[in-house]
Design a protein around this motif. Sequence first.
Motif, PDB file in Angstrom:
ATOM      1  N   PRO A 546      52.717  51.349  34.876  1.00 40.88           N
ATOM      2  CA  PRO A 546      51.937  50.988  35.994  1.00 40.88           C
ATOM      3  C   PRO A 546      51.326  52.494  36.187  1.00 40.88           C
ATOM      4  CG  PRO A 546      53.664  49.815  36.320  1.00 40.88           C
ATOM      5  CD  PRO A 546      53.587  49.876  34.899  1.00 40.88           C
ATOM      6  N   THR A 547      50.446  52.170  36.446  1.00 47.79           N
ATOM      7  CA  THR A 547      49.934  54.172  37.583  1.00 47.79           C
ATOM      8  C   THR A 547      49.288  53.242  38.560  1.00 47.79           C
ATOM      9  OG1 THR A 547      47.849  54.473  36.288  1.00 47.79           O
ATOM     10  CG2 THR A 547      49.743  55.715  35.416  1.00 47.79           C
ATOM     11  N   TYR A 548      48.635  54.056  39.598  1.00 51.05           N
ATOM     12  CA  TYR A 548      47.535  53.879  40.418  1.00 51.05           C
ATOM     13  C   TYR A 548      46.906  52.923  40.338  1.00 51.05           C
ATOM     14  CZ  TYR A 548      44.194  57.457  40.008  1.00 51.05           C
ATOM     15  OH  TYR A 548      44.004  58.475  39.316  1.00 51.05           O
ATOM     16  N   ARG A 549      45.924  53.549  38.959  1.00 51.67           N
ATOM     17  CA  ARG A 549      44.515  52.586  38.663  1.00 51.67           C
ATOM     18  C   ARG A 549      44.980  51.314  38.151  1.00 51.67           C
ATOM     19  NH1 ARG A 549      43.394  52.988  33.893  1.00 51.67           N
ATOM     20  NH2 ARG A 549      41.798  52.353  33.609  1.00 51.67           N
ATOM     21  N   GLU A 550      46.066  50.448  37.611  1.00 50.71           N
ATOM     22  CA  GLU A 550      46.621  49.139  37.981  1.00 50.71           C
ATOM     23  C   GLU A 550      47.344  48.770  39.221  1.00 50.71           C
ATOM     24  OE1 GLU A 550      46.358  50.791  34.385  1.00 50.71           O
ATOM     25  OE2 GLU A 550      47.541  51.745  35.562  1.00 50.71           O
ATOM     26  N   LYS A 551      47.767  49.762  40.080  1.00 56.33           N
ATOM     27  CA  LYS A 551      48.022  49.190  40.919  1.00 56.33           C
ATOM     28  C   LYS A 551      46.876  48.880  41.820  1.00 56.33           C
ATOM     29  CE  LYS A 551      52.468  51.152  41.023  1.00 56.33           C
ATOM     30  NZ  LYS A 551      53.502  52.494  41.724  1.00 56.33           N
ATOM     31  N   ASP A 552      45.829  49.675  42.036  1.00 57.00           N
ATOM     32  CA  ASP A 552      44.808  49.131  42.481  1.00 57.00           C
ATOM     33  C   ASP A 552      43.697  48.218  41.698  1.00 57.00           C
ATOM     34  OD1 ASP A 552      44.408  51.449  44.484  1.00 57.00           O
ATOM     35  OD2 ASP A 552      42.588  52.374  43.262  1.00 57.00           O
ATOM     36  N   ALA A 553      43.868  47.969  40.590  1.00 62.14           N
ATOM     37  CA  ALA A 553      43.415  46.762  40.332  1.00 62.14           C
ATOM     38  C   ALA A 553      43.905  45.369  40.293  1.00 62.14           C
ATOM     39  CB  ALA A 553      43.970  46.652  38.432  1.00 62.14           C
ATOM     40  N   VAL A 554      45.263  45.668  40.662  1.00 61.81           N
ATOM     41  CA  VAL A 554      45.846  44.175  41.495  1.00 61.81           C
ATOM     42  C   VAL A 554      45.639  43.623  42.692  1.00 61.81           C
ATOM     43  CG1 VAL A 554      48.089  43.399  42.593  1.00 61.81           C
ATOM     44  CG2 VAL A 554      48.134  44.384  40.222  1.00 61.81           C
ATOM     45  N   TYR A 555      45.050  44.951  43.431  1.00 59.99           N
ATOM     46  CA  TYR A 555      44.422  45.083  45.143  1.00 59.99           C
ATOM     47  C   TYR A 555      43.184  43.974  44.707  1.00 59.99           C
ATOM     48  CZ  TYR A 555      48.288  46.386  47.909  1.00 59.99           C
ATOM     49  OH  TYR A 555      49.755  46.124  48.728  1.00 59.99           O
ATOM     50  N   THR A 556      42.250  44.464  43.601  1.00 55.76           N
ATOM     51  CA  THR A 556      41.103  44.261  43.386  1.00 55.76           C
ATOM     52  C   THR A 556      41.289  42.496  43.183  1.00 55.76           C
ATOM     53  OG1 THR A 556      40.547  46.997  43.023  1.00 55.76           O
ATOM     54  CG2 THR A 556      39.158  44.534  41.936  1.00 55.76           C
ATOM     55  N   TYR A 557      42.020  42.483  42.075  1.00 50.21           N
ATOM     56  CA  TYR A 557      41.840  40.622  42.195  1.00 50.21           C
ATOM     57  C   TYR A 557      42.148  39.871  43.211  1.00 50.21           C
ATOM     58  CZ  TYR A 557      44.020  36.861  39.505  1.00 50.21           C
ATOM     59  OH  TYR A 557      43.825  35.382  39.641  1.00 50.21           O
ATOM     60  N   HIS A 558      42.842  40.593  43.921  1.00 51.96           N
ATOM     61  CA  HIS A 558      43.386  39.295  44.852  1.00 51.96           C
ATOM     62  C   HIS A 558      42.576  39.481  45.968  1.00 51.96           C
ATOM     63  CE1 HIS A 558      47.407  39.402  43.422  1.00 51.96           C
ATOM     64  NE2 HIS A 558      47.673  40.134  43.611  1.00 51.96           N
ATOM     65  N   PHE A 559      41.097  40.977  46.441  1.00 52.43           N
ATOM     66  CA  PHE A 559      41.102  40.597  46.878  1.00 52.43           C
ATOM     67  C   PHE A 559      39.672  39.803  47.231  1.00 52.43           C
ATOM     68  CE2 PHE A 559      36.871  42.600  48.309  1.00 52.43           C
ATOM     69  CZ  PHE A 559      36.708  42.588  49.326  1.00 52.43           C
ATOM     70  N   TYR A 560      39.348  40.131  45.719  1.00 47.95           N
ATOM     71  CA  TYR A 560      37.734  38.900  44.933  1.00 47.95           C
ATOM     72  C   TYR A 560      38.176  37.733  44.609  1.00 47.95           C
ATOM     73  CZ  TYR A 560      34.596  43.423  44.508  1.00 47.95           C
ATOM     74  OH  TYR A 560      33.910  43.681  44.589  1.00 47.95           O
ATOM     75  N   ARG A 561      39.533  37.103  44.129  1.00 47.10           N
ATOM     76  CA  ARG A 561      39.545  35.491  44.579  1.00 47.10           C
ATOM     77  C   ARG A 561      40.014  34.762  45.560  1.00 47.10           C
ATOM     78  NH1 ARG A 561      42.713  31.750  44.103  1.00 47.10           N
ATOM     79  NH2 ARG A 561      43.614  32.946  46.045  1.00 47.10           N
ATOM     80  N   ILE A 562      40.175  35.725  46.237  1.00 46.89           N
ATOM     81  CA  ILE A 562      40.191  35.183  47.710  1.00 46.89           C
ATOM     82  C   ILE A 562      38.860  34.940  48.442  1.00 46.89           C
ATOM     83  CG2 ILE A 562      40.575  37.130  49.504  1.00 46.89           C
ATOM     84  CD1 ILE A 562      43.055  33.418  49.895  1.00 46.89           C
ATOM     85  N   LEU A 563      37.966  35.344  47.855  1.00 51.12           N
ATOM     86  CA  LEU A 563      36.677  35.453  48.607  1.00 51.12           C
ATOM     87  C   LEU A 563      35.826  33.949  47.163  1.00 51.12           C
ATOM     88  CD1 LEU A 563      35.350  38.926  49.015  1.00 51.12           C
ATOM     89  CD2 LEU A 563      36.594  37.038  50.462  1.00 51.12           C
ATOM     90  N   GLN A 564      36.233  33.989  45.821  1.00 42.33           N
ATOM     91  CA  GLN A 564      35.956  32.876  44.993  1.00 42.33           C
ATOM     92  C   GLN A 564      34.987  31.732  45.104  1.00 42.33           C
ATOM     93  OE1 GLN A 564      38.322  34.530  41.297  1.00 42.33           O
ATOM     94  NE2 GLN A 564      37.355  31.674  41.576  1.00 42.33           N
ATOM     95  N   ARG A 565      36.659  31.262  46.286  1.00 44.11           N
ATOM     96  CA  ARG A 565      36.062  29.509  47.007  1.00 44.11           C
ATOM     97  C   ARG A 565      35.161  29.729  48.085  1.00 44.11           C
ATOM     98  NH1 ARG A 565      39.097  29.397  42.953  1.00 44.11           N
ATOM     99  NH2 ARG A 565      39.815  28.773  41.241  1.00 44.11           N
ATOM    100  N   ALA A 566      35.455  31.135  49.020  1.00 44.22           N
ATOM    101  CA  ALA A 566      35.225  30.824  50.415  1.00 44.22           C
ATOM    102  C   ALA A 566      33.511  31.186  51.056  1.00 44.22           C
ATOM    103  CB  ALA A 566      35.941  32.079  50.822  1.00 44.22           C
ATOM    104  N   LYS A 567      33.243  29.874  51.567  1.00 44.26           N
ATOM    105  CA  LYS A 567      31.869  29.901  51.957  1.00 44.26           C
ATOM    106  C   LYS A 567      31.567  31.073  52.959  1.00 44.26           C
ATOM    107  CE  LYS A 567      32.422  24.801  50.785  1.00 44.26           C
ATOM    108  NZ  LYS A 567      32.056  23.823  51.264  1.00 44.26           N
TER     109      LYS A 567
END
Length: 919
Positions: A546-567
């Motif tokens: 993993p490089t910084y690209r993959e680490k950024d992708a990890v945070y991107t997933y967590h950020f968008y996943r917490i928004l998925q079901r939020a209103k």
Amino acid sequence: MKSFICEVLEKLQNSGNSISEMVFVLPSKRAGAYLLKELSEIVTQPAFAPKVLSIEEFTEEISGLQAIDNTISLFEFYEAYKRITPAEEKEDFETFITWAQSLIHDFNEIDRYLIDYRPFFDYLSGIQDIKHWYLQDEKTELIQRYLKFWKKLPDFYEELRERLLKKGKGYQGLIYRKAAENVTNYLVNNNTAHIFIGFNALNSAEQHIFQQFLEDGQSQVFWDIDRVFYEDLVHSAGMFMRDYFSNWNYYQQKPFQEQANLFSNSKKMEIIGIPKNIGQAKYLGEILQQIPKEELENTAIILGEEELLLPTLNSLPPSITELNITMGYPVKNAPVNALFEALFQLHSQEQSQYYYKDVVSILSHPSMESMLGESAQVFIQKLRKENIVYFGYELIAAHFKDPEHQKVIRAAFQPKKQTVTDFLKDVQQLIFSLKTILKEQEDKLALEFLYHYHTLFNKLSSLNAQYDHIQTVKSLHGFFRELVATENLDFQGRPFQGLQLMGMLESRALDFETVIITGLNEGTLPAGKSDSSFIPYDLKTEYGLPTYREKDAVYTYHFYRILQRAKKVYLLYNTEADGLNSGEKSRFITQLEVEKQPAHDLLQKVISPKVTIKPQELHQVEKTEAMMAKIKSLAVSGFSPSALTTYIRNPLDFYRQYILGVREQDEMEETVAFNTLGTVVHDSLEAFYKPLEGQFLSEEILLGFMGRADAEVARQFANTYSKAPMNRGKNLLIAEVAKRYLHNFLKFELDRVKNGDEIQILQIETNLKTAVAIESLDFPVYIRGKVDRFEAVNGLPLVIDYKTGRVENSKVTVENWEAITTDYDKYSKSFQILTYLSLLALDKDFTFPSEAGIISFKNLKSGLLKFEKKEPGSRKKDSLITTETIQDFQLELKKLIVEICDPEIPFVEKEIKTAYGSF
């Protein structure tokens, strides 16, 4: 809103299989706790709870290894390093850890991604050889040693690996590799269905384990990915899962689960820019006030930075009655941590004497003051009064007489001789002494913090007993900081009730209807490039690390996943560019703006705190009866020239210093202050000239003074500043300046005598006090002062005032008598010497005309700067002071004193001009 975990449990329940017989594996223990909560709500009859593991616990179970932390890994690595490194090449432990921590991180990555380490390290060694090419045919010794280090990396890895495996222990990467190797045997001996929920970015070991379980046929993996991110081939949130579904053999034969379509649903999002991190915490409190109480149960605050925890807690509105905090309070932020840091600082030094600041920082800590009482401050005042900068333990020990105090002082200050065992033993002694005090005070929070430090120092003692690597207190300090950085004080509460406060990683696999995220700035979310590794980027890419690209992708997933079901979503970021990573909002926010979904209600705003602009006014203080009594007392004891010029400069300063008696506290002078230099010069001249009162100066006398000047300066520094020799640093330079001042002045005096001046010394440093007749005042008024020097030159009286600072001739010229009591900058020097002359003029033997002047040691080339009066509009100046001159001055002096003593005239702050304007 139905959470992802609830959806999974319902699917499993509808499948007809017994959930109680399953093993659930989730990204974190917190997610596991939520799974059991959700399960309790959907089961309709009593059932046994299933086995729930975090991924770390699961890999430990498969591998059969016990996890060790980074500190123990370093100690074990050093043991391995010493075993295979020749004695002449070994580095000490302090040098070793400067590179070993990064290397362990790389070992961890190599193992987690199941890389064949031998060819990998050969490749890395070859890269280093190419990078350090040179023109010489033969390699220098430095280059040879450098390349030898890289070639030994596989030996280091093997030795550390074998050493840990023999003990049944492993760092995280080794546990993952061993788990991947053992997974087949585990499946043979365990036919229980395993359910993997909420994973995203898997390392190679995890991928291998997951695929083996899937191909076994009994287990399932439930991914939480929204269709929007999965179908967008460039969106980082779906990067990992698109790879798994394309490349895993299992998904080539069986279709991937249907993706959710939740992110594109209606959502209200507010993107809010707020100045400063503290501003985010304050505004967060306002947001919570707007949320109905029944919705708080399904609301989460996600802090981008842990430093915002305390400001956030202090900003919560009273309506928040229940709160669950999963982050934990960093123990390093506990007040008592400063005491231990100060102790490390003191005993890490190799000097035989202690530096006063190190001692004061320990004694002035509240914990030490609670154990030592007032005696701690008394000792600090003693140091300041006697200006003791460096001193030994004996001086401290001699001050504290109480037996209990002596016990504390010995533990804190007795030299440890760089012995780690002694230091750890004495720190524990301090902890037990402090525990007794805190129990009496019933300070439960402080006791809880203290207990964490007790266990931490116990761990350090255990490591020190098991390994002999830590040889100095300085080395111990490094490990103390590393351990304390990982310690948290857990908050107790109901984990599933009320408002939830967490970090981004704690939100994995959890869902909330209302989400508030702070710290959405570049460098925070996502974290950006911060990689401590020996492995270059190209090699990481080649081997799939993993490089910084993959680490950024990890945070991107967590950020968008917490928004998925939020209103409702509130995204807060710092607008202020006052740091390296501040001011630029996160790319996540920009991405939401650019890729806005039709159903999203996106509102952007910038919040500024309300700042009341208060017009700047000069302060004034009305005179009271008590103040007038103090003024009358001052008048009777005598107004000094310093007091009067302080009033001229700023009446409010006069009020503070002479009416209230508020003076600046004497501070320790590490280097000689300018006023101390002036005192030394004055006192040296007084020592020389005082015995000469009534005598005439001669060349012989002055030459004698010159021979004694250096010794006299040293003696006065010992009296005024410190008895320690002035033989190093800035103090040595200042001592030389004082000697130069004295020699230059004596040469100036010698030139006066050689030029034929008959100089008779009349008075030296004489204290004078005389009454001033003021008819309008019904109480006596005196002026007093200490005249530096009064002499007669060729029969003409002359008053001299010494100034070690620089004074120009323009400062002793008076053109406008009325301004002498109002213009401090222009006329304060003239005011002082005329006040001294007034004190002398009332003596019956004083004769006019006379002269007065200033000798400026920084402007000695200008000689005696004589007071001169100048008629307005004329260039003609007159240095002779007549009776009329003194009368003109005393008229203004009396006006000034009347103003000070007038009860109807308040003390009004004077506008002071500075280099930056007025204030």
